[in-house]
Motif scaffolding. Sequence first.
Motif, PDB file in Angstrom:
ATOM      1  N   UNK A  93       0.824  -1.196   0.000  1.00  0.00           N
ATOM      2  CA  UNK A  93       0.000   0.000   0.000  1.00  0.00           C
ATOM      3  C   UNK A  93       0.865   1.256   0.000  1.00  0.00           C
ATOM      4  N   UNK A  94       2.096   1.132   0.433  1.00  0.00           N
ATOM      5  CA  UNK A  94       2.964   2.301   0.510  1.00  0.00           C
ATOM      6  C   UNK A  94       3.454   2.728  -0.869  1.00  0.00           C
ATOM      7  N   UNK A  95       3.630   1.755  -1.748  1.00  0.00           N
ATOM      8  CA  UNK A  95       4.161   2.066  -3.068  1.00  0.00           C
ATOM      9  C   UNK A  95       3.369   1.279  -4.099  1.00  0.00           C
ATOM     10  N   UNK A  96       2.241   1.869  -4.560  1.00  0.00           N
ATOM     11  CA  UNK A  96       1.370   1.173  -5.498  1.00  0.00           C
ATOM     12  C   UNK A  96       1.996   1.121  -6.883  1.00  0.00           C
ATOM     13  N   UNK A  97       1.820   0.009  -7.546  1.00  0.00           N
ATOM     14  CA  UNK A  97       2.304  -0.112  -8.911  1.00  0.00           C
ATOM     15  C   UNK A  97       1.459   0.772  -9.822  1.00  0.00           C
ATOM     16  N   UNK A  98       2.052   1.294 -10.863  1.00  0.00           N
ATOM     17  CA  UNK A  98       1.295   2.075 -11.831  1.00  0.00           C
ATOM     18  C   UNK A  98       0.606   1.165 -12.839  1.00  0.00           C
ATOM     19  N   UNK A  99       1.087  -0.084 -12.938  1.00  0.00           N
ATOM     20  CA  UNK A  99       0.525  -1.029 -13.890  1.00  0.00           C
ATOM     21  C   UNK A  99       0.155  -2.323 -13.169  1.00  0.00           C
ATOM     22  N   UNK A 100      -1.014  -2.845 -13.489  1.00  0.00           N
ATOM     23  CA  UNK A 100      -1.446  -4.145 -12.955  1.00  0.00           C
ATOM     24  C   UNK A 100      -1.780  -5.057 -14.122  1.00  0.00           C
ATOM     25  N   UNK A 101      -1.403  -6.314 -13.999  1.00  0.00           N
ATOM     26  CA  UNK A 101      -1.776  -7.317 -14.997  1.00  0.00           C
ATOM     27  C   UNK A 101      -3.011  -8.064 -14.532  1.00  0.00           C
ATOM     28  N   UNK A 102      -3.935  -8.259 -15.441  1.00  0.00           N
ATOM     29  CA  UNK A 102      -5.131  -9.035 -15.119  1.00  0.00           C
ATOM     30  C   UNK A 102      -4.727 -10.441 -14.713  1.00  0.00           C
ATOM     31  N   UNK A 103      -5.423 -10.972 -13.713  1.00  0.00           N
ATOM     32  CA  UNK A 103      -5.156 -12.324 -13.217  1.00  0.00           C
ATOM     33  C   UNK A 103      -6.352 -13.196 -13.568  1.00  0.00           C
ATOM     34  N   UNK A 104      -6.149 -14.114 -14.489  1.00  0.00           N
ATOM     35  CA  UNK A 104      -7.258 -14.939 -14.982  1.00  0.00           C
ATOM     36  C   UNK A 104      -7.602 -16.088 -14.030  1.00  0.00           C
ATOM     37  N   UNK A 105      -6.849 -16.223 -12.951  1.00  0.00           N
ATOM     38  CA  UNK A 105      -7.116 -17.282 -11.978  1.00  0.00           C
ATOM     39  C   UNK A 105      -8.222 -16.798 -11.037  1.00  0.00           C
ATOM     40  N   UNK A 106      -9.448 -16.856 -11.507  1.00  0.00           N
ATOM     41  CA  UNK A 106     -10.584 -16.294 -10.782  1.00  0.00           C
ATOM     42  C   UNK A 106     -11.430 -17.413 -10.182  1.00  0.00           C
ATOM     43  N   UNK A 107     -12.495 -17.014  -9.516  1.00  0.00           N
ATOM     44  CA  UNK A 107     -13.464 -17.951  -8.927  1.00  0.00           C
ATOM     45  C   UNK A 107     -14.831 -17.674  -9.526  1.00  0.00           C
ATOM     46  N   UNK A 108     -15.517 -18.682 -10.081  1.00  0.00           N
ATOM     47  CA  UNK A 108     -15.046 -20.063 -10.261  1.00  0.00           C
ATOM     48  C   UNK A 108     -13.989 -20.162 -11.354  1.00  0.00           C
ATOM     49  N   UNK A 109     -13.104 -21.121 -11.212  1.00  0.00           N
ATOM     50  CA  UNK A 109     -11.974 -21.283 -12.116  1.00  0.00           C
ATOM     51  C   UNK A 109     -12.453 -21.712 -13.511  1.00  0.00           C
ATOM     52  N   UNK A 110     -12.054 -20.998 -14.566  1.00  0.00           N
ATOM     53  CA  UNK A 110     -12.418 -21.417 -15.923  1.00  0.00           C
ATOM     54  C   UNK A 110     -11.859 -22.797 -16.268  1.00  0.00           C
TER      55      UNK A 110
END
Length: 778
Positions: free
Chosen positions: A22-39
């Motif tokens: 939280x102190x140093x947030x990234x400017x870029x985030x990659x989508x994480x396809x490992x979701x619930x429910x898992x595809x």
Amino acid sequence: MKKFKILSVLIAVIALLSSCSLKERKSTESANYQVIPLPSEIVTSEGNPFVLSSSVKILFPEGNEKMHRNAEFLAEFLDISTGIKPDITSAAPEKNAIILGIGLQHSNKEAYEIVVDENSITITGASEAAVFYGIQTLRKSVSADAKRIVFQPVKIKDEPRFAYRGMMLDVARHFQSADFVKRYIDILALHNINRFHWHLTDDQGWRIEIKAYPKLTVIGSQREQTVVGRNTGEYDGKPHGGFYTQEEIKDIVKYAQDRYITVIPEIDLPGHMLAALAAYPELGCTGGPYEVAGSWGVFDDVLCPGKEETFTFLESVLSEVIELFPSEYIHIGGDECPKVRWEECSDCQARIKELKLKDKEGHKAEHYLQSYVTARIEKFLNNKGKSIIGWDEILEGELAPNATVMSWRGMEGGIQAAQMGHDVIMTPTAYCYFDYYQTQNTDEEPLAIGGYVPIEKVYSFEPAPEILTDKQKAHILGLQANLWTEYIETPDYVEYMVMPRIAALSEAQWVKPEKKNYEAFLTRLPGLLNLYGKLGYNYATHVFDVQAKMIPNFETNSLDVELSTIDNAPVYYTLDGTVPAVSSTKYDGKFSIRENTEIKAMAIREGGNTSKVLSEKINASKASYKPITLLTTPDPNYRYTGEGMLVDGLFGNSTNYKTGKWMGFKGENIVAIIDMLEPTEISTAQIRNCVVTGDWIFDASEIILESSDNNSVFTIVNSQKLLDANTTHWSDIAVHTLSFDPVTARYFRLTVKPTVMPAWHPGKGSKGYVFIDEISLN
């Protein structure tokens, strides 16, 4: 419920800490396809990512209203998750766009594919509903805030395992507003659930406007007061009520349809009808007077099937229900219908005589009278183009020809129905009752009905057991979880009991069994919890607590202890009952205990955020961790980890006999032999019984202790006969100690005999259950 809201916010922060600072947030985030429910299938590839920016547009097929709405949902979801709300269009170029389309050729109409490259994200479904599920997957992949979101190239193929994926809400016991029902539907949609079972009527309240019978809501929707706690006999003195107008119901049904959720109404009949009888007493066997119930349980006063006006009433009510709910199914309950009034009612007995109903196959004629009610209502609804669902009690007697069975009293009813060729929805209490506690530490929880259904138990549920053939398994339409609200008054509490267990439910509903993995599920859960926080949901945080495995080791004659957390946070523990701190022993692997100990453990995360304190007392005796042979088979539902739990030094701390600390036996003498490994002197033997007579669980009637040097010839050491003098239901932990002159032997055999249930009890004459947590020898 404020403390639960605070915890939700706290743990949302903790979840973020697991992926970024939280102190140093990234400017870029990659989508994480490992979701619930898992595809079902996720295949990543090389190449430049797709960048989500304010210039991205969402394309939908022109003229398709449902897809237009899907596009609007996606734009709203992305705005909530990322702060970026793309424009929606049906005419933009297919570049720098998220493209929604239908036409995927697939046998499963809820199947979809997602393809990501540097120019676009394409979601293609076999139907509009399938595209909606693809949108949910995309939405959940970007739950973190960032200035720039990128989607790595991927191809996702997905489809649900079951066509029926349900969740129930009881609004009869405690009414919830129409706005909250919509919020509940949103929660279901987030988890790819497509059936909302709405329990609208019960003894404690009638919640649906019926124009032909206005007193159902004028009188039946209001109760004068509500019992305090678990039927304590004390009442709060506060009126409680509420109902939904037909216009509100139409609005809610449309709201659910827009999210591809079918609302299945339940009008419970012929039992659980006190609210209706209070409004129209002439529909009962005695004529009343009746009143809307202010306490919980099963009541003898039910609809009178001997009167023709009862069927006029039911058909009129159901005719209006049909107009409001386009669902293929109408749920008619059929559970917990006592036959006491029917046995004494001249109208019912005349009906039994007219129908030539007889006692047979272990069922009384009155059971077949209920079968007649069910079959008659089914025929009426079938003629209106509807099918019925009923709780598994509708199997008692003769099952209506086309009925779908909802199996709640274990899986046996569902198995029987599937073997008979009937469709089944599995919803057994042991896995699917979300009104049960979700932690063993119930002292720190808001009041619940009892039981114990942790998130891992929900995740483990397999609704199509191997005992069924493939043809019979095809009758398992799916599974559902139920939230009964006797003790659940507020929206916050509803959410707390549902989430995150509904995440485990969604995976059990969607994912094929060979793809399920609970440990992997836990690694994906923090991302979803983060989204809960963004949406303001009040969820339970037990998954962030320290988890303990305590298993007796009969080779080392000790208790092996393993501690863990969902995010591998540092865990500190003490063995003297003091609260841990960073100065306490840091857990670095399994350790063993042989003596009386009070373990306390706590996770201490970055920034000093701490979990709840895990606390467990070890009550070691000379019998602890010694080999034990159980000569009696426990009830399969209450065997848990097996005979070792009777000598593991762990006590059940409450009369909640479903926590896994109590082993249950059904009406049999319990016989156990403990091998002390060498001649050992003892002078006391103690057992602890969990007693809940309302659930047919009684104290022991006799305890016998015997000794032997060769495990062959045993001599009685001491015995004690016990008399239960209670004449009403009681619940407690009964501790019994045999004291005697010291005896030295290697083997000790303990016999615990069950009680024959007394005349005042509904199970009179039968042997009760006996539940034991520990055998102590000292």
